[in-house]
Structures are given as structure tokens and as C-alpha cells.
Design a protein around this motif. Structure first.
Motif, PDB file in Angstrom:
ATOM      1  N   UNK A  17       0.835  -1.204   0.000  1.00  0.00           N
ATOM      2  CA  UNK A  17       0.000   0.000   0.000  1.00  0.00           C
ATOM      3  C   UNK A  17       0.866   1.249   0.000  1.00  0.00           C
ATOM      4  N   UNK A  18       1.904   1.272   0.823  1.00  0.00           N
ATOM      5  CA  UNK A  18       2.804   2.417   0.878  1.00  0.00           C
ATOM      6  C   UNK A  18       3.513   2.620  -0.455  1.00  0.00           C
ATOM      7  N   UNK A  19       3.928   1.528  -1.088  1.00  0.00           N
ATOM      8  CA  UNK A  19       4.605   1.638  -2.380  1.00  0.00           C
ATOM      9  C   UNK A  19       3.669   2.196  -3.445  1.00  0.00           C
ATOM     10  N   UNK A  20       2.414   1.769  -3.421  1.00  0.00           N
ATOM     11  CA  UNK A  20       1.427   2.289  -4.385  1.00  0.00           C
ATOM     12  C   UNK A  20       1.240   3.788  -4.179  1.00  0.00           C
ATOM     13  N   UNK A  21       1.092   4.205  -2.934  1.00  0.00           N
ATOM     14  CA  UNK A  21       0.910   5.632  -2.662  1.00  0.00           C
ATOM     15  C   UNK A  21       2.128   6.437  -3.075  1.00  0.00           C
ATOM     16  N   UNK A  22       3.312   5.913  -2.806  1.00  0.00           N
ATOM     17  CA  UNK A  22       4.534   6.635  -3.171  1.00  0.00           C
ATOM     18  C   UNK A  22       4.629   6.823  -4.683  1.00  0.00           C
ATOM     19  N   UNK A  23       4.317   5.777  -5.418  1.00  0.00           N
ATOM     20  CA  UNK A  23       4.349   5.898  -6.876  1.00  0.00           C
ATOM     21  C   UNK A  23       3.271   6.856  -7.362  1.00  0.00           C
ATOM     22  N   UNK A  24       2.103   6.814  -6.745  1.00  0.00           N
ATOM     23  CA  UNK A  24       1.030   7.739  -7.121  1.00  0.00           C
ATOM     24  C   UNK A  24       1.450   9.185  -6.860  1.00  0.00           C
ATOM     25  N   UNK A  25       2.148   9.419  -5.765  1.00  0.00           N
ATOM     26  CA  UNK A  25       2.629  10.787  -5.487  1.00  0.00           C
ATOM     27  C   UNK A  25       3.653  11.223  -6.527  1.00  0.00           C
ATOM     28  N   UNK A  26       4.485  10.300  -6.987  1.00  0.00           N
ATOM     29  CA  UNK A  26       5.428  10.645  -8.051  1.00  0.00           C
ATOM     30  C   UNK A  26       4.672  11.026  -9.330  1.00  0.00           C
ATOM     31  N   UNK A  27       3.591  10.307  -9.593  1.00  0.00           N
ATOM     32  CA  UNK A  27       2.780  10.663 -10.753  1.00  0.00           C
ATOM     33  C   UNK A  27       2.119  12.031 -10.583  1.00  0.00           C
ATOM     34  N   UNK A  28       1.654  12.313  -9.382  1.00  0.00           N
ATOM     35  CA  UNK A  28       1.065  13.628  -9.125  1.00  0.00           C
ATOM     36  C   UNK A  28       2.065  14.731  -9.439  1.00  0.00           C
ATOM     37  N   UNK A  29       3.300  14.542  -9.000  1.00  0.00           N
ATOM     38  CA  UNK A  29       4.328  15.550  -9.217  1.00  0.00           C
ATOM     39  C   UNK A  29       4.648  15.708 -10.702  1.00  0.00           C
TER      40      UNK A  29
END
Length: 230
Positions: A17-29
Motif C-alpha cells: 500500500x505504501x509503495x502504491x501511494x509513493x508511486x502515485x505521489x510521483x505521478x502527481x508531481x
């Protein structure tokens, strides 16, 4: 299933779950919230889409999790700033909370844009985001409440007649123990705080305000006085 196995699976789920969120935040940026894609997140993590859907059934579910995380992180920053000056006078406490908000926003611009930038097309935030979103506002209300203890004279100008019903409704919803005049001023100050932060973060102060720290503290101190913190 043994408790050891259940514990290992729970830890694995937390890590994924943490890895998914981290990647999603990279996409947001990189792309912005409107272009967030579960398939792209899965691809970058080397997962099949069907596996990711077991963690977040839809893009909106993932967005909601990111929004709650952002609000909670912002709230923690504001609360930590307040704790550091908890014994100070109300104006200093207010300014510290505002500084905590600004500091977090400057350090997390893409997450700030997610919660206080342009709405994401097709997304409507559910009620589950409200408690996290309310943390900063609740803190500012508490400071105003503490400042009024023992005060016997009103310091707020009277409300216009056409605003009083709305101010009374907001008071009932947000802080029934405070006068409507104070609650209306608090809501206005809350909006102006995020306006100040947004103007700085999104470039509207370029070639207008150069001494950003001093300007911000002056502006939020005036907001403190506008809600009677003197």
C-alpha cells in the motif's frame, strides 16, 4: 492460518500500500492529479492491474487515500508548530500554526495542490476526508476559544443583517460556544490563510512580494487580530 502468517500478510499489505501511494505521489508531481492512472502505477511497480485493484478498487479510492494522507500530514505539521509554543499568547500560537501550514505547503507543493488546487475532473471527495481536512481549522478555533476565556466585552464589529443567518448556521456547525461574529471572522481568516499560501506556492507573488517570510507573518498576524486575538 497461524498468527505469524496473518502478521506477515498484514505487513506485506502495508508495504505494498505504501509503495502504491509513493508511486502515485510521483505521478502527481510529474503529471498532476487529473492524469493519475492505476494502470500506470501498476506498470511502474511491476504489478498487474488486477493485483493493484485489490488495494485500491478505483482511481478515486486511491485519490481519496492520498488526500486524507495529505490533510493528515498538513494537520500534523500545524499541530507540531502549535505544540512548540503551546504556552505562548494566542497571537503567537496562531502565527505558529499558520507558519506550520506554510512550511508544509512549501515542502509538499504537489500534495498541497491536490487538496487546495484545482478540483480533479470527475472526482468528488467523500465524507471520509472531512476529519483530516478539519484538523487545521479545529486548531485555529481552539486558539480563538482560549483567547475569549474570561473576556467580558465584545471586540467584534456587528454582522450585517443579511449575513447573520448564515453566520449563525456556521456557528451551529463549527463552534456553537463562540459568537457568530467570531465564527464568521474565523472562516474568512481560514480562507485568507490558504489564499496567502496558494499565491506564494503557485507563483502569483512573483515580482510582487519579495520578502515572503516577513510579509506572511505580517499578514497572518493581522488575521489573528481580525478574529479578536489581542
Amino acid at each position: 492460518m497461524s498468527s505469524t502468517t496473518r502478521g506477515a500478510r498484514a505487513r506485506a499489505r502495508i508495504e505494498v500500500t505504501a509503495a502504491i501511494k509513493d508511486e502515485a505521489r510521483r505521478q502527481l508531481a510529474a503529471e498532476g492529479a487529473a492524469k493519475l492512472s492505476l494502470r500506470a502505477v501498476a506498470r511502474e511497480l511491476g504489478m498487474v492491474s488486477s493485483a493493484l485493484y485489490r488495494y485500491f478498487p478505483s482511481r478515486d479510492d486511491l485519490l481519496t487515500a492520498l488526500i486524507i494522507d495529505a490533510y493528515d500530514s498538513l494537520g500534523e505539521s500545524a499541530e507540531a508548530a502549535h505544540t512548540a509554543v503551546a504556552d505562548a499568547d494566542p497571537v503567537r500560537r496562531w502565527v505558529a500554526v499558520c507558519d506550520g501550514v506554510r512550511g508544509w505547503a512549501l515542502a509538499h507543493p504537489h500534495e498541497y495542490a491536490l487538496i487546495y488546487g484545482s478540483p480533479v475532473p470527475g472526482y468528488s471527495a467523500p465524507e471520509t476526508t472531512v476529519p483530516a481536512a478539519a484538523r487545521v481549522g479545529t486548531l485555529l478555533i481552539d486558539i480563538a476559544r482560549d483567547a475569549r476565556r474570561g473576556r467580558t466585552r465584545p471586540v467584534e464589529p456587528p454582522l450585517p443583517a443579511d449575513l447573520r443567518p448564515e453566520a449563525e448556521r456556521m456557528t451551529a456547525d463549527l463552534a456553537p460556544d463562540l459568537p457568530p461574529e467570531v465564527v464568521a471572522a474565523l472562516v474568512a481568516a481560514w480562507a485568507q490563510l490558504y489564499g496567502l499560501v496558494g499565491f506564494e506556492l503557485f507563483g502569483q507573488f512573483h515580482r510582487v512580494v519579495e520578502e515572503r517570510d516577513a510579509f506572511f507573518r505580517h499578514a497572518v498576524t493581522r488575521l489573528a487580530h481580525s478574529v479578536g486575538l489581542d
